[in-house]
Design a protein around this motif. Structure first.
Motif: not given
Length: 1010
Positions: A101-107, A136-138, A142-146, A256-261
């Motif tokens: 339903d969602v995707f992991r991606a580089l912002f 964009q929700n903060r 470089g963040d890895i986001v959902v 959501a943010i998975i990994e912060k840049s």
């Protein structure tokens, strides 16, 4: 307060991959040892990057989030409300990812418009538009986001679709992207392209719906629930939807943010004091200081302006400022605003419209070169410190000699005519060449690579440091090496006249360029001379007389051993002949070449830039690159055969579909036929366009830059990673199914890993053949390193046992560990490229600051009612000129013909800076000179005081400068412009003391009206 369900709740913003990767560096103690000369950091502020100049030791006090709901002095007085949506919980994200339903991606963020961001989903040819701060929700660069994909009805119109003109929007990049070339002078030869995400606002598309039977697409929504491979299937369905509606641009939002840049930890910029500093010249310095001191004492927050426009403005609590800044503000020192500093984002809650940050480093004056270089290294996490004693203890002594056992176990090729071809200034020599002629026109070509893996052993401090640095970083005038100089410039370097350890590949090549046989193994060699590219080019051009060159031409390198210049000259000519055949075959097989112009700087004795030139193409460089490409391809083939689940490979994906469509639309608009169906077709199209534009090299350079921008980055990956589909292993630009890096182990860590894997494969093959009682090795029996792959033999029990033994002997990493190494090396390689780009930009700025004004011709590549984008020929870059709301300038935009008419306006109106009706001064958009200043001045002797066409120009600061502009004619009002019009521009340095360094551009016009 509602729980912020970010997957990493701590204030340590280093991504989880980096933490896991760093744990490898000290496996025995299971702790991360501090790097040499690294300053301690307050843990509450998160992981701090290395010290560059002035470490800050200040107590970090987290301000109450209730006092942070607004900007500046009014932040506490604003009414509490949520600006952003609460992040999904970790459990919800995991479940949604599994369902697809969602995707992991580089912002990634548009450098020209921070409200536009893009997310690249692996396997989807078009990136996803994330438009607006709410969506964009903060998330930051470089963040890895959902992300959650919007319904089809909300997707925007694809730029360049339905024959749309490229005129409506300008080019998206401020710098022409190009192939990555390191300062050693040799490219990575697999054509690493910059991946730029900058573009412009797109129109909302009309609402449409679609139902594709069997693909789970209902009314434009992606339905993948209750599927085991939900995310994979969702990617396939999203691809199908984008292909079904090519005119639509997918949009989405961050949940959501998975990994912060890591870039959150080191954002470089200035404390923004401009709004409080008086602009009145009659305001005394003392009175100004008193006013500022009083003002600052009552402030709660101070704004921080990042140099990188991709980041939002930050708010720094006054209580968190380091003491050195507090003291200066207390006495009203406004020059604090000219100091280049680094800040770290420490909190950005859903109720805060701007992130809170703490200043963690002060570099110095933003207009000086050294503080800027320190800041560039800091924000890219480049280790500029000396190597630790623990690392250096892993090296042999300076008097080291090759051990006897190496002579016994390696092939001795010291009697071969081997030489190196490098830039004249190269000190780390890691590749050499040789050629011998056999019978029937068959030649045996050898590529010999420094055996760095012999010295850099796994599980040592030297290996950990090399892995952490990952690559040497080049700063134009100096380098930050990956390995200590004793190894990279001495014991491991293939310097002439000394015996060295090498890893060699020999190919038997027939006159048509076909490889008939090959041999791979460790060797002992001795280079007979070190040629520069210029020397080799002179040999290719026939400028060397074999009989007299040693005495009649000065500056020749010294010869070593029993070889003569005639041997080297013949070898270079032979290698060049073979390389031309290999190159022709490569392009016939579908390879692509995108060689963009690249600046080289000339320096004064004090280290300041004095001038710049463009690097010219040299056939001697192409000679070397062809054989390095062949070596890298061979290495990839061998290691993927031997260790199919633990081979470190390099891939180059197909171009970004959206950018490719924009590029096609641009070419179509201007009558240029472009076939982008494959890399080979694209190459042929560009070569045909080159011939069509042989009288307009500038336009062809523009075409090349746009072609380059559509390319994606080449990346390292582990062959055993389950997320990597084997169909995506290939290298698009080189048109080969397998590729890796093998030829530069002194400056790239992946090459060391590949050397170890190659050594294990060679050893395993020898063990297997010995057990099979095959001591007379021939091409039909070499199942791993030969050109014939005996799959049955490799998959046999004996071979697998030998491979396992060799892998353990050479300590090859497992799939999971190698995947982490690949990710880290990708990140470090990209950081090194960013450093190189920033250094070039800095030196360009320094040169322009000295020259005051530089005149150049430019081509209009984008045009609209508010601004134009221009390609500046002298610097091979793009810039914008804004002409809307400029006092004294009238801009008339003719939409029907996409034409702009600029003219001077005599009407003036009263305005106040900061008011809605404020207009920028004319001097910011146009440099106007009187025509009589363009005439030559003659003194009493009859000689010209100034060269013809050189105006005396008063710069913005009142100083007068003279610039050579004989080849740049001024324009005149009214000025009519269309796409690809040629205009004259005046370039100048922007920022430095109070903002980011940049190259400003103004129209260059002559008029008697001013």
């Amino acid at each position: 307060m509602r729980e912020m369900a970010i997957l990493d709740q701590s204030h340590d913003f280093s991504d989880s991959k980096d933490k896991k990767h760093k744990r490898r560096f000290n496996r025995k103690s299971k702790q991360i040892s501090p790097l040499p000369d690294e300053e301690p950091v307050q843990q509450e502020a998160g992981q701090l990057l290395r010290s560059c100049r002035e470490p800050i030791a200040c107590e970090i006090s987290m301000a109450d989030s209730n006092a942070r709901s607004g900007y500046h002095l009014s932040r506490q007085s604003q009414k509490r409300r949520n600006y952003y949506t609460t992040y999904w919980s970790k459990e919800a994200v995991t479940a949604a990812l599994e369902r697809g339903d969602v995707f992991r991606a580089l912002f990634r963020v548009n450098a020209h418009n921070r409200l536009e961001a893009y997310c690249k989903i692996e396997g989807v040819p078009i990136d996803i538009l994330i438009s607006g701060s709410d969506a964009q929700n903060r998330a930051v660069e470089g963040d890895i986001v959902v992300i959650e994909i919007d319904p089809l009805s909300l997707w925007t119109k694809m730029k360049g679709s339905s024959g749309a003109s490229f005129n409506a929007s300008v080019s998206n990049d401020c710098n022409s992207a190009g192939a990555s070339i390191n300062c050693k002078g040799k490219g990575d030869v697999d054509v690493d392209f910059h991946e730029e995400r900058n573009t412009y606002h797109l129109e909302n598309g009309s609402q449409e719906s679609v139902a594709l039977a069997g693909n789970g697409l209902v009314n434009g929504n992606i339905s993948c629930s209750n599927e085991h491979h939900g995310e994979v299937n969702a990617v396939q369905k999203l691809c199908a939807l984008t292909m079904a509606f090519p005119s639509k641009r997918p949009t989405g939002k961050v949940v959501a943010i998975i990994e912060k840049s890591r870039r959150r930890n080191g954002i470089v910029g200035f404390l923004d004091l401009k709004q409080w500093v008086s602009q009145r010249k009659d305001f005394s310095e003392k009175a100004e200081a008193i006013k500022l001191s009083s003002l600052f004492s009552s402030m709660k927050y101070i704004p921080f302006a990042p140099n990188d426009s991709k980041f939002p403005k930050l708010m720094v609590p006054m209580t968190s400022l380091p003491d050195c800044i507090k003291r200066r503000l207390e006495v009203g020192d406004a020059k604090v605003g000219t100091e280049l500093v680094a800040a770290q984002i420490v909190n950005w809650g859903e109720e805060d419209n701007a992130p809170e940050a703490h200043v963690i480093r002060v570099f110095g004056c933003g207009g000086d070169a050294e503080p800027c270089i320190s800041a560039i290294l800091f924000q890219n996490a480049i280790n500029s410190s000396e190597f630790s004693s623990e690392t250096l203890s892993c090296l042999p002594s300076v008097n080291w000699v090759i051990p006897l056992e190496e002579y016994q176990s390696r092939r001795d090729i010291r009697n071969f005519c081997i030489f190196t071809i490098d830039p004249a200034s190269t000190t780390d020599v890691d590749d050499a060449l040789s050629i011998n002629w056999l019978s029937s026109g068959i030649c045996r070509v050898g590529v010999h690579i420094a055996d760095a893996s012999y010295f850099v052993l796994p599980e040592t401090a030297l290996d950990a440091e090399a892995e952490f640095r990952s690559t040497s970083v080049y700063l134009l005038r100096r380098k930050l090496p990956m390995l200590p100089s004793l190894l990279s410039e001495n014991l491991g370097s293939l310097n002439p006249g000394v015996e060295r350890l090498a890893f060699s590949i020999f190919w038997d090549i027939n006159p048509t360029g076909e490889v008939l046989d090959r041999w791979i193994g460790r060797t002992i060699m001795q280079s007979c001379c070190k040629l520069s590219y210029e020397h080799a080019q002179d040999i290719i051009d026939g400028k060397f007389d074999v009989e007299t060159s040693a005495t009649s031409i000065s500056g020749l390198p010294q010869m070593h051993g029993h070889f003569q210049w005639s041997n080297v000259v013949k070898s270079v000519k032979s290698l060049y002949a073979v390389s031309k055949i290999l190159k022709e075959n490569r392009y016939n097989d579908g390879a692509l070449s995108l060689a963009n112009p690249k600046l080289d700087f000339l320096f004064n004795e004090d280290g300041s830039p004095s001038n710049f030139v463009f690097q010219g193409s040299m056939e001697s460089k192409s000679l070397v690159e062809e054989f390095m490409l062949l070596a890298n391809r061979t290495a990839a083939e061998v290691i993927s055969r031997a260790y199919p689940s633990t081979a470190l490979l390099r891939r180059h994906p197909e171009p970004d579909l959206r950018k490719l469509r924009e590029f096609e639309a641009f070419c179509c608009k201007h009558g240029l036929n472009l076939d982008t169906s494959s890399s080979g077709r694209l190459h042929l199209s560009l070569e045909r366009i080159r011939q069509e534009l042989k009288d307009d090299s500038v336009l062809f350079n523009i075409i090349l830059s746009y072609a380059t921008k559509s390319m994606q980055m080449a990346t390292y990956f582990c062959s055993g990673n389950s997320e990597e589909c084997e169909n995506n292993w290939g290298h698009y630009a080189l048109a080969v199914p397998l590729y890796t890096h093998f030829t530069s182990p002194l400056r790239r860590y992946p090459d060391i890993v590949v050397h170890r894997t190659m050594a294990a494969a060679v050893e395993a093959e020898a063990i297997y053949l010995k057990k099979r009682n095959n001591f007379n090795v021939d091409k039909t029996r070499r199942c791993l390193t030969g050109i014939y792959f005996d799959r049955d033999a490799v998959e046999s029990h004996e071979a697998q046992k030998a491979l396992s033994f060799a892998a353990a002997e050479h300590n090859l990493p497992c799939t999971e560990m190698l995947t982490g190494v690949a990710a880290h090396c990708n990140e470090r390689k990209l950081a090194g490229r960013h450093v190189n780009d920033a250094i070039v930009k800095l030196y360009t700025w320094l040169l322009l600051r000295r020259e005051k004004v530089l005149f150049s011709k430019a081509r209009v590549v984008g045009l609209g009612p508010k601004f134009m984008s221009i390609y500046i020929q002298k610097l091979a870059i793009e810039r914008r000129i804004y002409y809307d709301e400029v006092e004294g300038l009238t801009a008339e935009w003719l939409d029907a013909t996409c034409t702009l008419v600029l003219s001077l306006s005599t009407s003036k109106r009263f305005q106040r800076r900061g008011s809605p009706a404020y207009c920028r001064p004319l001097e910011e958009a146009v440099l106007i000179v009187s025509p009589h200043k363009l005439m030559p001045a003659v003194d009493s002797s009859g000689e010209n005081c100034n060269e013809v066409g050189i105006p005396q120009i008063e710069d913005r600061d009142g100083s007068t400068s003279v610039s050579h502009v004989q080849d740049v004619e001024t324009a005149a009002f009214p000025l009519t412009l269309r796409i690809l019009s040629t205009i004259s521009v005046a370039l100048h340095a922007v920022g430095g003391d109070d903002g980011p360094h940049d190259v400003g551009a103004r129209l260059y016009v002559s008029s008697y009206c001013r």
